[in-house]
Design a protein around this motif. Structure first.
Motif, PDB file in Angstrom:
ATOM      1  N   MET A 118      40.037  40.320 -90.466  1.00 31.21           N
ATOM      2  CA  MET A 118      39.469  40.466 -91.822  1.00 31.21           C
ATOM      3  C   MET A 118      40.602  40.545 -92.834  1.00 31.21           C
ATOM      4  O   MET A 118      41.460  41.415 -92.739  1.00 31.21           O
ATOM      5  N   THR A 119      40.661  39.631 -93.761  1.00 25.17           N
ATOM      6  CA  THR A 119      41.701  39.712 -94.785  1.00 25.17           C
ATOM      7  C   THR A 119      41.097  40.238 -96.069  1.00 25.17           C
ATOM      8  O   THR A 119      39.966  39.940 -96.423  1.00 25.17           O
ATOM      9  N   ASP A 120      41.877  41.045 -96.730  1.00 27.28           N
ATOM     10  CA  ASP A 120      41.407  41.579 -97.999  1.00 27.28           C
ATOM     11  C   ASP A 120      42.530  41.375 -99.004  1.00 27.28           C
ATOM     12  O   ASP A 120      43.576  42.003 -98.934  1.00 27.28           O
ATOM     13  N   THR A 121      42.315  40.487 -99.932  1.00 22.04           N
ATOM     14  CA  THR A 121      43.400  40.079-100.820  1.00 22.04           C
ATOM     15  C   THR A 121      43.752  41.168-101.828  1.00 22.04           C
ATOM     16  O   THR A 121      44.862  41.207-102.328  1.00 22.04           O
ATOM     17  N   SER A 122      42.822  42.039-102.089  1.00 16.87           N
ATOM     18  CA  SER A 122      43.100  43.080-103.084  1.00 16.87           C
ATOM     19  C   SER A 122      44.067  44.121-102.532  1.00 16.87           C
ATOM     20  O   SER A 122      44.762  44.787-103.289  1.00 16.87           O
ATOM     21  N   ALA A 142      41.189  43.344 -77.350  1.00 13.23           N
ATOM     22  CA  ALA A 142      40.910  42.704 -78.646  1.00 13.23           C
ATOM     23  C   ALA A 142      40.812  43.742 -79.754  1.00 13.23           C
ATOM     24  O   ALA A 142      40.531  44.917 -79.515  1.00 13.23           O
ATOM     25  N   GLN A 143      41.070  43.282 -80.966  1.00 12.84           N
ATOM     26  CA  GLN A 143      40.921  44.153 -82.127  1.00 12.84           C
ATOM     27  C   GLN A 143      39.644  43.790 -82.862  1.00 12.84           C
ATOM     28  O   GLN A 143      39.266  42.634 -82.941  1.00 12.84           O
ATOM     29  N   GLY A 144      39.019  44.813 -83.414  1.00 14.67           N
ATOM     30  CA  GLY A 144      37.795  44.604 -84.181  1.00 14.67           C
ATOM     31  C   GLY A 144      38.078  44.642 -85.668  1.00 14.67           C
ATOM     32  O   GLY A 144      39.181  44.354 -86.114  1.00 14.67           O
ATOM     33  N   ARG A 145      37.069  45.040 -86.406  1.00 13.44           N
ATOM     34  CA  ARG A 145      37.193  45.139 -87.859  1.00 13.44           C
ATOM     35  C   ARG A 145      38.345  46.071 -88.244  1.00 13.44           C
ATOM     36  O   ARG A 145      38.541  47.098 -87.617  1.00 13.44           O
ATOM     37  N   ASP A 146      39.088  45.698 -89.234  1.00 11.27           N
ATOM     38  CA  ASP A 146      40.232  46.493 -89.709  1.00 11.27           C
ATOM     39  C   ASP A 146      41.221  46.777 -88.585  1.00 11.27           C
ATOM     40  O   ASP A 146      41.856  47.828 -88.553  1.00 11.27           O
ATOM     41  N   ALA A 147      41.345  45.833 -87.663  1.00  8.69           N
ATOM     42  CA  ALA A 147      42.319  45.913 -86.566  1.00  8.69           C
ATOM     43  C   ALA A 147      42.112  47.134 -85.675  1.00  8.69           C
ATOM     44  O   ALA A 147      43.035  47.598 -85.004  1.00  8.69           O
ATOM     45  N   LYS A 148      40.895  47.675 -85.653  1.00  9.24           N
ATOM     46  CA  LYS A 148      40.602  48.798 -84.755  1.00  9.24           C
ATOM     47  C   LYS A 148      40.453  48.273 -83.332  1.00  9.24           C
ATOM     48  O   LYS A 148      39.915  47.185 -83.126  1.00  9.24           O
TER      49      LYS A 148
END
Lengths: 160, 409
Positions: A1-5, B19-25
C-alpha cells in the motif's frame, strides 16, 4: 500500500475509515425508517456481502428534496454512509443531489483530493479513506447508487 | 499436546507465511478454508515443469512430451494411493471440486435420474453442492430433499434416515463443513444410503486435509476435492468414482484426448479415465498436486490430527473468553474452523479491522447461505486454520478481537 501523503501511519489509516462520526452514525442512523409520502424509492443490494437497503425521497414540484430516508441492514460503513447521505441531501435540488453523487463517487475512488479541489461534500469527506480498502468501496457507495436509482426511477440497484 | 509436530520447521516450507499485509504488518493467515498456502516443494516442481519440461501430454512422441506424460500420470497413481482407490481408472482430473460435482450431476444425473427421483443433500452444503443438483432438477424433474442441521451445526441423522427411501437415487453430502467446521460421519451416511439403494457423492474439499480419506473403507461412490485447498495449485481437482459407475456414464465434455477415433459418422470414446478428460488438462497443476500429496505424505497424519485438535481446543477456549462472541458451529467432531458473530458488529467491519492488524479471515456467507439462514444471521466472521498455524497466532487473534470490540464501544 503506497500513501503519497506520507502521513498515514498504522493507526491513522483505520481511524480514517472507522472515524468516530462513522461509528456514531452506525449506532444512531439519522432519517432511518419508512418515508410516507414519498415520490421516489429504490432498493439497493450488494449480493457479495448482503448489504440491503431502501432509499425513499419526497421531492416537490420545484425539484427540491423535502425529505429523504433509508431503511435496511448493512455494515457500519454502509449504514453511516446512508445516514450521512440523507443529511446532506435534505433541501437540495435534484441537480445538486446528482452533483453530490458524482463528487462522492470521485472521493471514495480517490479521483478527487477533497483537501485541494473545491467541492460540496462537507462532512461526507470522512469517507476519504475508503479507497484504501477496495473491497469496502461498494459498502460506502451503495446508498448513493440507490438514491440515484430512485431519481432515475429504477426499482432495484445492485452493486455487482 | 503432541510436541512431535515441529510447526516451526513446517512453517519454513511455506514462504507465503512470511508475507506482509496492509501497512507492511506480518500476516496471520486464517483463511485456509478458502485456499491454503503452498509449500516450496509444490512451487518448485511447478516452476521446474514450466522451466524445463513443458510439453503437451499423451500425444507427443518426442522426449519432453513423454516426460510430461509420465509426471502427469504418476500423479494419478499418487492420488489413487492417497485415496486408496482400487484402480487408476477411477481417478479423473478436473479443474476443482466444483467441476467434479458438476461432472457427476451432468453425466450420471442426466442419464440415471428421472422425474420424481430424489437427491438428498444437507443444509450445510456449499453452494457448489446445491446448485448443480438444482440445475439437474430443472432438467429432469428430480426432487431435492434437504437434511436439517442442529443448533450445534451437526447433521440430524434421524431426519436423514427419514428422508431415505425407495425414491432416493443419490445422496450428495459434505465431509467437513467449510462454514461450521462440522465433520460428518461419512461412513455411516454412505452405509445408510446404500441400504436404500442410492449412490453417494462426498464433497471432501475441506476433508482431505482433516483426516485420511479411504474410499474403500468409506465405500464411497464418488469423492471430490480441489488441489488448492490441500496445499496444491489452483485450477486442479479430482473426481474419484467407482469404475463400474464411471463406465456407465456418458462423457461430460467432448474434445481431444477423450476419443479413440473421430469420424463424421461415428466417434469412439476413449477408455477411463481419459473419457472424462477432454482437452489439454492443467498439466502443471496436476504435477503440482502430486507434489502436494508427496508433501502431505511426508507428515504424520497422527501428529497433524493431534496438533490441529490442540489448535481447535485452544482457539475455542480463547474465543469463549470474548464477551458476546457467538460461535456458529460447535459440533463434537470439528475441524479448527471458527465461525462466529460478535455483538451486533457486522462481519465486514470485523474483517476490515482485523485485516488492519494483519489477520486474513473470511467474512460473509462463505457460499453457504442456507447455513446463515438456519442460524438467522446474514454473515459470520470465519477463522480457518491449517497445520502451519500456531497457538501464538490464536492468542494474538483473541487480543485483536477485543480491540475490535473497543472500536465499536
Amino acid at each position: 500500500m503506497t500513501d503519497t501523503s506520507g502521513t498515514a501511519g498504522h493507526g491513522r489509516d483505520i481511524d480514517e475509515l472507522y472515524q468516530q462520526v462513522i461509528i456514531e452514525h452506525n449506532r444512531h442512523p439519522r432519517n432511518f425508517g419508512a418515508l410516507e409520502p414519498h415520490t421516489h424509492r429504490a432498493e439497493g443490494y450488494n449480493p457479495l456481502c448482503g448489504d440491503h437497503l431502501f432509499v425513499s425521497l419526497n421531492i416537490d414540484e420545484q425539484g427540491t428534496i423535502q425529505a429523504v430516508s433509508f431503511e435496511g441492514d448493512g455494515c457500519a460503513i454502509s449504514k453511516a454512509s446512508a445516514s450521512l447521505m440523507t443529511m446532506a441531501l435534505k433541501g437540495k435540488k435534484i441537480e445538486e443531489a446528482r452533483m453530490l453523487f458524482d463528487e462522492f463517487r470521485r472521493l471514495i475512488l480517490k479521483e478527487m483530493d477533497a483537501a485541494r479541489e473545491p467541492n460540496h461534500l462537507g462532512k461526507l469527506t470522512v469517507f476519504s479513506g475508503v479507497w484504501k480498502y477496495p473491497s469496502r468501496v461498494k459498502c460506502a457507495i451503495l446508498a448513493w447508487h440507490t438514491m440515484k436509482g430512485a431519481l432515475d426511477n429504477a426499482k432495484t440497484v445492485s452493486t455487482e | 499436546m503432541n510436541m512431535a509436530f515441529d510447526v516451526k520447521r513446517i512453517r519454513e516450507d511455506f514462504p507465503n507465511l512470511a508475507a506482509q499485509g496492509r501497512d507492511a504488518k506480518p500476516i496471520v493467515y486464517f483463511d485456509n478454508a478458502a485456499t491454503t498456502f503452498k509449500p516450496c516443494q509444490v512451487i518448485a516442481l511447478t516452476h521446474s515443469h514450466y522451466c524445463h519440461r513443458t510439453a503437451n501430454i499423451h500425444r507427443g512422441v518426442h522426449y519432453l512430451s513423454e516426460v510430461a506424460t509420465a509426471e502427469y500420470e504418476s500423479t494419478r497413481e499418487k492420488v489413487r494411493r492417497f485415496l486408496n482407490a482400487r484402480s487408476l481408472s477411477e481417478i479423473i482430473f478436473t479443474k476443482g471440486a466444483t467441476e467434479s460435482i458438476n461432472l457427476v450431476a451432468a453425466s450420471y444425473g442426466r442419464k440415471f435420474l428421472k422425474s420424481g427421483d430424489e437427491v438428498i443433500i444437507s443444509q450445510m452444503e456449499h453452494h457448489s453442492n446445491i446448485v448443480p443438483w438444482q440445475m439437474l432438477r430443472e432438467e429432469t424433474g428430480c426432487v431435492l430433499r434437504v437434511v436439517p442441521i442442529s443448533d450445534a451445526g451437526e447433521l440430524m441423522l434421524d431426519e436423514y434416515r427419514k428422508l431415505l427411501g425407495p425414491r432416493t437415487k443419490l445422496v450428495a453430502m459434505v465431509h467437513v463443513s467449510n462454514s461450521l467446521g462440522t465433520v460428518n460421519p461419512v461412513k455411516d451416511i454412505i452405509k445408510e444410503a446404500h441400504s436404500a439403494g442410492a449412490v453417494v457423492l462426498i464433497d471432501a474439499a475441506q476433508g482431505v486435509t482433516h483426516e485420511p480419506v479411504d474410499v474403500q473403507l468409506w465405500d464411497a461412490d464418488f469423492v471430490v476435492f480441489s488441489g488448492h485447498k490441500m496445499f496444491g495449485p489452483t485450477g486442479v481437482g479430482v473426481l474419484y468414482g467407482k469404475e463400474r459407475l464411471l463406465e456407465s456414464m456418458p462423457p461430460y465434455q467432448g474434445g481431444g484426448d477423450m476419443i479413440l477415433s473421430v469420424d463424421f459418422d461415428k466417434t469412439i470414446y476413449n477408455r477411463l479415465p481419459h473419457k472424462f478428460e477432454a482437452g489439454t488438462p492443467n498439466v502443471a497443476g496436476v504435477i503440482g498436486l502430486g507434489a502436494a500429496i508427496d508433501y502431505m505424505n511426508s507428515l504424520s497424519w497422527a501428529e497433524v490430527i493431534d496438533y490441529k485438535k490442540d489448535l481447535l481446543q485452544h482457539g475455542t477456549k480463547l474465543l469463549s473468553t470474548i464477551p458476546d462472541l457467538r460461535m456458529i458451529g460447535s459440533a463434537t467432531e470439528k475441524a479448527p474452523i471458527f465461525s462466529f458473530t460478535l455483538r451486533d458488529i457486522h462481519a465486514h467491519d470485523i474483517g476490515t479491522l482485523l485485516d488492519r492488524e494483519g489477520f486474513a479471515i473470511r467474512t460473509g456467507h462463505h457460499c453457504t447461505q442456507p447455513v446463515m439462514k438456519r442460524f438467522g444471521i446474514p454473515a459470520t466472521s470465519r477463522a480457518s486454520l491449517a497445520f502451519y498455524n500456531t497457538r501464538e497466532e490464536l492468542e494474538a487473534f483473541a487480543v485483536a478481537l477485543k480491540k475490535v470490540v473497543e472500536v465499536f464501544k
